[in-house]
Design a protein around this motif. Structure first.
Motif, mmCIF file in Angstrom:
data_model
loop_
_atom_site.group_PDB
_atom_site.id
_atom_site.type_symbol
_atom_site.label_atom_id
_atom_site.label_comp_id
_atom_site.label_asym_id
_atom_site.label_seq_id
_atom_site.Cartn_x
_atom_site.Cartn_y
_atom_site.Cartn_z
ATOM 1 N N LEU A 157 0.607 -1.247 -0.038
ATOM 2 C CA LEU A 157 0.037 -0.002 0.093
ATOM 3 C C LEU A 157 0.759 1.281 0.075
ATOM 4 O O LEU A 157 1.976 1.105 0.578
ATOM 5 N N SER A 158 0.194 2.107 -0.474
ATOM 6 C CA SER A 158 1.126 3.680 -0.362
ATOM 7 C C SER A 158 0.703 4.386 1.251
ATOM 8 O O SER A 158 0.107 3.607 1.806
ATOM 9 N N PHE A 159 1.468 5.075 1.631
ATOM 10 C CA PHE A 159 1.589 5.512 2.866
ATOM 11 C C PHE A 159 0.113 5.936 2.997
ATOM 12 O O PHE A 159 -0.390 5.710 4.167
ATOM 13 N N THR A 160 -0.417 6.692 2.254
ATOM 14 C CA THR A 160 -2.050 7.393 2.394
ATOM 15 C C THR A 160 -2.954 6.201 2.515
ATOM 16 O O THR A 160 -3.880 6.221 3.474
ATOM 17 N N GLU A 161 -2.769 5.211 1.550
ATOM 18 C CA GLU A 161 -3.618 4.092 1.764
ATOM 19 C C GLU A 161 -3.548 3.450 3.239
ATOM 20 O O GLU A 161 -4.601 2.930 3.721
ATOM 21 N N ALA A 162 -2.482 3.154 3.565
ATOM 22 C CA ALA A 162 -2.216 2.505 5.022
ATOM 23 C C ALA A 162 -3.025 3.330 5.912
ATOM 24 O O ALA A 162 -3.544 2.749 6.964
ATOM 25 N N VAL A 163 -2.721 4.661 5.856
ATOM 26 C CA VAL A 163 -3.366 5.703 6.862
ATOM 27 C C VAL A 163 -5.021 5.670 6.702
ATOM 28 O O VAL A 163 -5.784 5.486 7.937
ATOM 29 N N ASP A 164 -5.314 5.906 5.575
ATOM 30 C CA ASP A 164 -6.862 5.947 5.579
ATOM 31 C C ASP A 164 -7.569 4.498 5.283
ATOM 32 O O ASP A 164 -8.946 4.696 5.282
ATOM 33 N N GLY A 165 -6.888 3.628 4.954
ATOM 34 C CA GLY A 165 -7.408 2.155 4.511
ATOM 35 C C GLY A 165 -7.779 2.244 2.870
ATOM 36 O O GLY A 165 -7.853 3.214 2.397
ATOM 37 N N ALA A 166 -8.101 0.972 2.470
ATOM 38 C CA ALA A 166 -8.321 0.836 1.223
ATOM 39 C C ALA A 166 -8.708 -0.132 0.831
ATOM 40 O O ALA A 166 -8.536 -1.461 1.409
ATOM 41 N N SER A 243 -7.992 -20.629 -8.600
ATOM 42 C CA SER A 243 -7.393 -19.339 -8.497
ATOM 43 C C SER A 243 -8.749 -18.433 -8.406
ATOM 44 O O SER A 243 -9.806 -18.525 -9.121
ATOM 45 N N ARG A 244 -8.555 -17.406 -7.584
ATOM 46 C CA ARG A 244 -9.913 -16.312 -7.827
ATOM 47 C C ARG A 244 -9.189 -15.106 -7.335
ATOM 48 O O ARG A 244 -8.202 -14.895 -6.822
ATOM 49 N N THR A 245 -10.004 -14.030 -7.592
ATOM 50 C CA THR A 245 -9.658 -12.637 -7.374
ATOM 51 C C THR A 245 -10.715 -12.323 -6.375
ATOM 52 O O THR A 245 -11.761 -12.290 -6.458
ATOM 53 N N MET A 246 -10.171 -11.730 -5.279
ATOM 54 C CA MET A 246 -10.851 -11.390 -4.255
ATOM 55 C C MET A 246 -10.867 -9.781 -3.674
ATOM 56 O O MET A 246 -9.725 -9.371 -3.651
ATOM 57 N N GLN A 247 -11.955 -9.046 -3.597
ATOM 58 C CA GLN A 247 -11.666 -7.589 -2.978
ATOM 59 C C GLN A 247 -11.610 -7.773 -1.882
ATOM 60 O O GLN A 247 -12.470 -7.925 -0.851
ATOM 61 N N VAL A 248 -10.340 -7.133 -1.261
ATOM 62 C CA VAL A 248 -10.142 -7.301 0.086
ATOM 63 C C VAL A 248 -10.026 -5.786 0.887
ATOM 64 O O VAL A 248 -9.230 -4.896 0.358
ATOM 65 N N ARG A 249 -10.583 -5.605 1.913
ATOM 66 C CA ARG A 249 -10.781 -4.070 2.376
ATOM 67 C C ARG A 249 -9.703 -4.157 3.644
ATOM 68 O O ARG A 249 -9.708 -4.913 4.635
ATOM 69 N N ILE A 250 -8.658 -3.401 3.491
ATOM 70 C CA ILE A 250 -7.525 -3.245 4.327
ATOM 71 C C ILE A 250 -7.975 -2.133 5.441
ATOM 72 O O ILE A 250 -8.306 -0.834 4.909
ATOM 73 N N PRO A 251 -7.883 -2.353 6.597
ATOM 74 C CA PRO A 251 -8.529 -1.439 7.771
ATOM 75 C C PRO A 251 -7.635 -0.311 7.753
ATOM 76 O O PRO A 251 -6.291 -0.118 7.352
ATOM 77 N N ALA A 252 -8.322 1.077 8.099
ATOM 78 C CA ALA A 252 -7.480 2.209 8.120
ATOM 79 C C ALA A 252 -6.556 2.155 9.526
ATOM 80 O O ALA A 252 -6.722 1.492 10.367
ATOM 81 N N GLY A 253 -5.178 2.745 9.031
ATOM 82 C CA GLY A 253 -4.281 2.551 10.300
ATOM 83 C C GLY A 253 -3.381 1.515 10.259
ATOM 84 O O GLY A 253 -2.545 1.218 11.400
ATOM 85 N N SER A 257 4.504 -4.013 7.773
ATOM 86 C CA SER A 257 4.453 -5.642 8.289
ATOM 87 C C SER A 257 3.439 -6.318 9.024
ATOM 88 O O SER A 257 3.598 -7.399 9.559
ATOM 89 N N GLN A 258 2.374 -5.563 9.239
ATOM 90 C CA GLN A 258 1.076 -6.016 9.995
ATOM 91 C C GLN A 258 0.437 -7.287 9.184
ATOM 92 O O GLN A 258 0.657 -7.198 7.933
ATOM 93 N N ASP A 349 -10.738 2.892 16.870
ATOM 94 C CA ASP A 349 -12.260 3.575 17.386
ATOM 95 C C ASP A 349 -12.848 4.579 16.462
ATOM 96 O O ASP A 349 -13.846 5.365 16.506
ATOM 97 N N GLY A 350 -12.130 4.743 15.448
ATOM 98 C CA GLY A 350 -12.481 5.973 14.320
ATOM 99 C C GLY A 350 -11.677 7.225 14.577
ATOM 100 O O GLY A 350 -11.945 8.121 13.730
#
Length: 398
Positions: A157-166, A243-253, A257-258, A349-350
């Protein structure tokens, strides 16, 4: 993992923490070891890769309060793999290999005991080891459902995506029911019940007293069924690569290496068994301006000497938002850190952390004649001041 591994492995030792370690201590130990043995930091080192898998497995158990409690209770009950009999047993106690004890020991012809344990200890501990009784086959036998495999993937992820979620697409390969034979392993979809294990997928071997130990059936490889005409795609196993493609939501914050666990998003199970889990290891690209400390973002802002000495207001950039204005008090030293509240990373907690602004006094590389004259005048005006006087006095007194 097998039941035996679950009971016999000392996950506390793997992470190097005491048995009464807090969740925070376990999390800290895991992160330290994960950074040290991560495959990306040890290219081609198979031992480091195995160590990383072992560390991740230990964290999956100890990092989950419910699984940790079950693990501790199982370890206490079976004492490092040895079953402790009650006072009525001959000799007071005995030990034996746990094997797949929890999966069966059924009463009947395969149990080897008088009545055995009915549904087996697997009915008692099935929730703990993700195992349990399967559905009846109509012949009095029953096969065990199988939990799907866990899958691990990575995403950057980009730095911004990691902070805001993607939300990111992940293409995954895993073992799933063979589409050619509908998971039966038989080309015609008509497998026969394994005569060795009578469809249970397990065979019994001698135990102690009323105990009967079970192992996966070698002939059917634990499936309980044998293909009469093996499927050409899966070679009679009933499983094939999918094989399959899945849309995965990475949480904000999320941090670099998490490892994120998505329950039930792994490979599908067999015979009604639950799906495995999906583990996503997140890598975060660096940002040219901002850094991060936990839930706080960091930024270094250059200021002029006059701004630091006389005080003033400076504008500071924020991540993805308008700049904020900070007031510098007169006499602000180089390296001082100030705080812009609510301008950091998103918390669970948002709410948001803060933006930590470090002041860096900028020294000009070139000066105009007018600026030089002004600095010369300033030097003459402060000639009697020695900023190093206290330093030498302290050195003499030491």
């Amino acid at each position: 993992m097998s039941t035996k591994d679950f009971v016999e492995k000392d996950y506390y030792k793997v992470l190097g923490v005491p048995k009464d370690a807090t969740e925070a201590e376990i999390k800290k130990a895991y992160r330290k070891l994960a950074r040290e043995f991560h495959p990306d930091a040890n290219k081609g080192d198979t031992k480091a890769e195995e160590r990383f898998k072992e560390i991740s497995e230990a964290n999956d158990v100890l990092g989950d309060p419910k699984r940790r409690k079950e693990y501790d209770e199982a370890r206490a009950l079976f004492g490092n793999g040895g079953f402790r009999a009650g006072p009525g047993a001959a000799g007071g106690s005995f030990n034996f290999d746990l094997g797949d004890l929890f999966g069966g020991a059924q009463g009947g012809p395969q149990s080897g005991g008088a009545g055995g344990f009915g549904g087996g200890l697997g009915d008692v501990f099935g929730g703990l080891f993700n195992r349990g009784a399967g559905t009846g086959t109509g012949t009095g036998t029953r096969t065990q459902p199988r939990r799907g495999q866990d899958i691990e993937s990575e995403v950057t992820l980009s730095f911004t995506e990691a902070v805001d979620g993607a939300t990111v697409p992940l293409r995954m390969s895993s073992s799933a029911a063979c589409k050619a034979c509908a998971g039966t392993g038989d080309k015609n979809g008509t497998p026969r019940v394994c005569p060795t294990c009578v469809g249970t997928g397990q065979v019994s071997r001698g135990g102690s007293g009323s105990f009967s130990l079970t192992d996966p059936c070698v002939d059917c490889k634990g499936r309980g069924l044998i293909a009469q005409d093996p499927c050409e795609v899966c070679k009679g196993s009933g499983r094939a690569r999918s094989s399959r493609t899945m849309q995965v939501r990475i949480p904000a914050g999320v941090s670099d290496s998490q490892r994120i666990r998505l329950r039930g998003k792994g490979a599908p199970g067999e015979r009604g068994g639950p799906a495995g889990d999906l583990y996503v290891v997140v890598h975060v690209d660096a940002h040219p301006v901002f850094g991060r400390k936990g839930d706080n973002l960091t930024v270094t802002v250059p200021v002029t000497y006059t701004e630091a000495a006389l005080g003033g207001e400076v504008k500071v950039p924020t991540l993805g938002g308008p700049p904020v204005t900070l007031k510098l008090p007169a006499g602000t030293p180089n390296g001082r850190t100030m705080r812009a509240r609510g301008k950091g990373a998103v918390r669970k907690d948002g709410t948001r952390g803060d933006l930590l602004v470090t002041v860096e006094v900028a020294v000009p590389k070139e000066l105009s004649d007018k600026a030089k004259e002004a600095l010369e005048a300033y030097r003459e005006a402060t000639a009697e001041e020695d900023p190093r006087a206290e330093l030498f006095q302290a050195a003499k007194g030491a």
